[in-house]
Write an enzyme that holds these catalytic residues in place. Structure first.
Site, PDB file in Angstrom:
ATOM      1  CG  ASP A 279      -7.177   2.951  -1.055  1.00 23.50           C
ATOM      2  OD1 ASP A 279      -7.555   1.775  -1.096  1.00 23.50           O
ATOM      3  OD2 ASP A 279      -7.371   3.667  -0.052  1.00 23.50           O
TER       4      ASP A 279
ATOM      5  CE  LYS B 105      -4.475   0.657   0.156  1.00 23.38           C
ATOM      6  NZ  LYS B 105      -5.545  -0.281  -0.224  1.00 23.38           N
TER       7      LYS B 105
HETATM    8  N1  GLU Z   1      -7.085  -0.055  -3.175  1.00 25.86           N
HETATM    9  C1  GLU Z   1      -7.771  -1.247  -3.554  1.00 25.86           C
HETATM   10  C2  GLU Z   1      -7.842  -2.188  -2.369  1.00 25.86           C
HETATM   11  O1  GLU Z   1      -7.950  -1.748  -1.239  1.00 25.86           O
HETATM   12  C3  GLU Z   1      -7.248  -1.866  -4.837  1.00 25.86           C
HETATM   13  C4  GLU Z   1      -5.810  -2.226  -4.872  1.00 25.86           C
HETATM   14  C5  GLU Z   1      -5.316  -2.678  -6.263  1.00 25.86           C
HETATM   15  O2  GLU Z   1      -6.105  -2.800  -7.189  1.00 25.86           O
HETATM   16  O3  GLU Z   1      -4.103  -2.911  -6.347  1.00 25.86           O
HETATM   17  O4  GLU Z   1      -7.875  -3.387  -2.499  1.00 25.86           O
END
Ligand code: GLU
Length: 449
Positions: free
Chosen positions: A170, A130
């Site tokens: 996100d 993240k």
């Molecule tokens: N931010 C999204 C999540 O919490 C997607 C992450 C992504 O597609 O890499 O899963």
């Protein structure tokens, strides 16, 4: 449960306080998996010998960097950027980027830790990561957002790559920001490659990525209700949030026969007793694309009530779908929902229910689907975007939607399989145990240096 994974610490909180001081969100995320995964680790000599627990709660790498960028007025502002590459045992790191003033190491570690389990549940080869920045896009112009994305990528580009780490969006990072980030990456490196997901279809993005998280949430809910001889048809759904997850969850809930009566943002919530429609949802999407726009004008346009500064958890409904942000639904809100007869809670956001709220739902045997399982559809379609980029071909929307449907059913089945507890299904336990096994087996197989 007593903590005996390491003789050095006599409690989980002592361990976390020593290893990760002042990180409340991260402590919360770890504390919420420990009771489920500790017995599995204790039963496995291989997991114990590999010290899986301590390795699982320590990010493999954390990068923090300066983002200096210029405002429209010509001033230089400085933000902080991060990427937490938490666990790469089952694939290249994967997870979103969040731009929000609350972003800090604790929040990103909790998100990357959860992402490790979530990505494992999809069945696709993706490690957990993240990232993001404490940048607040509220009130910024498009040009400022573009310059910020360029400055952010100026540093991030050296830490990512199709076989290294593939970020996505996100909170406050949607298609527009991914476009600016991708453009910056391409200009800096000269490489056109699948280094981000959530791209527009005009430049190697995947059909259905935008819809995937919200649709996946409702697919999971359908499976969960069906497994309990029930269905979405005719159900009243309380949704929080007004972003991608919330609006596509609302759209799919309506398509599956539900009535959605709320949306919310950081300034308050809309109660629309008539129920949302596609026209209303389209308006919300267009309106909310302006950074920082409040939902309040919804009621002038479509009617209903606006409650300033409040959350929608006091409304009466059958299903609660928190789709805004972490810890948005607390113990008191959970008690109110239970008193008002809530049947199921499905988490569209990451860790939106506090520990107290989860305890209330669990004690009252309310069906509860944790975000790491229920909202995995977004990253799952990101995984399909990576595959399409690899083969330099695009699959059509129908095929992607069918794959998403199957992946969500598989996740639901894994939760049921691993989550049986005293005659009911504990979906949180199921998600934690299924995710752990996949990652821990890969860690054991790969040894240590
Ligand atoms: N931010 C999204 C999540 O919490 C997607 C992450 C992504 O597609 O890499 O899963």
């Amino acid at each position: 449960m007593s903590f005996s994974l390491s003789a050095k610490y006599d409690s989980l909180s002592a361990f976390l306080e020593s290893r990760a001081p002042n990180e409340p969100e991260f402590h919360q995320a770890v504390s919420e998996v420990i009771d489920d995964i500790k017995p599995i680790i204790d039963q496995s000599d291989a997991y114990k010998a590999a010290n899986i627990f301590e390795r699982l709660v320590e990010p493999e790498r954390m990068i923090s960097f300066q983002v200096a960028w210029q405002t429209d007025a010509g001033e230089i502002e400085v933000n902080r950027g991060y990427r937490v590459q938490f666990n790469g045992a089952i694939g290249a790191y994967k997870g979103g980027l969040r731009f929000h003033p609350t972003v800090n190491p604790s929040v990103l570690k909790f998100l990357a830790f959860e992402q490790t389990f979530k990505n494992a549940l999809t069945g696709l080869p993706m490690g957990g990561a993240k990232g993001g920045s404490d940048f607040d896009p509220t009130g910024r112009s498009e040009a400022e957002i573009m310059r910020f994305c360029g400055a952010f990528m100026q540093e991030l580009h050296r830490h990512i790559g199709p076989d290294i780490d593939v970020p996505a969006g996100d909170i406050n990072v949607g298609g527009r920001e991914i476009g600016y980030l991708f453009g910056a990456y391409r200009r800096i490196t000269g490489h056109f490659q699948g280094v981000l997901t959530g791209k527009d279809e005009s430049y190697a993005g995947s059909a259905m990525r935008t819809e995937a998280t919200g649709y996946g949430v409702m697919y999971f809910l359908s499976d969960m209700l069906e497994a309990h001889d029930d269905g979405l048809d005719g159900k009243t759904v309380i949704i929080s949030g007004a972003g991608n997850v919330a609006t596509y969850a609302a759209e799919k809930a309506i398509a599956l026969g539900g009535k959605v009566i709320s949306l919310s943002d950081s300034s308050g919530f809309v109660h629309d007793p008539e129920g949302l429609t596609q026209e209303k949802i389209d308006w919300v999407r267009a309106h909310k694309s302006k950074p920082g726009a409040s939902l309040q004008p919804y009621v002038d346009k479509f009617g209903g009530d606006w409650s300033e500064g409040k959350t929608p958890w006091g409304l009466e409904g059958d299903i609660a779908a928190p789709c805004a942000t972490q810890n948005e639904l607390d113990g008191d809100a959970a008690k109110t929902l239970v008193k008002n007869g809530i049947k199921a809670v499905i988490e569209g956001a990451n860790m939106p229910s506090t520990t107290d709220a989860k305890e209330v739902f669990q004690s009252k045997k309310v069906l509860f689907a944790p975000g790491k399982a229920a909202n995995a559809g977004g990253v799952a379609v990101s995984g399909l975007e990576i595959s399409q980029n690899r083969k330099r071909q695009s699959d059509d929307a129908e095929d992607i939607d069918a794959s998403l449907r199957t992946i969500m059913s598989n996740i639901h089945a894994a939760c049921v399989e691993e989550g049986k507890r005293d005659g009911h299904v504990d979906y949180t336990k199921g998600a934690n145990v299924a995710g752990l096994r996949k990652v821990a087996d890969a860690m054991v197989a790969q040894g240590v240096a």
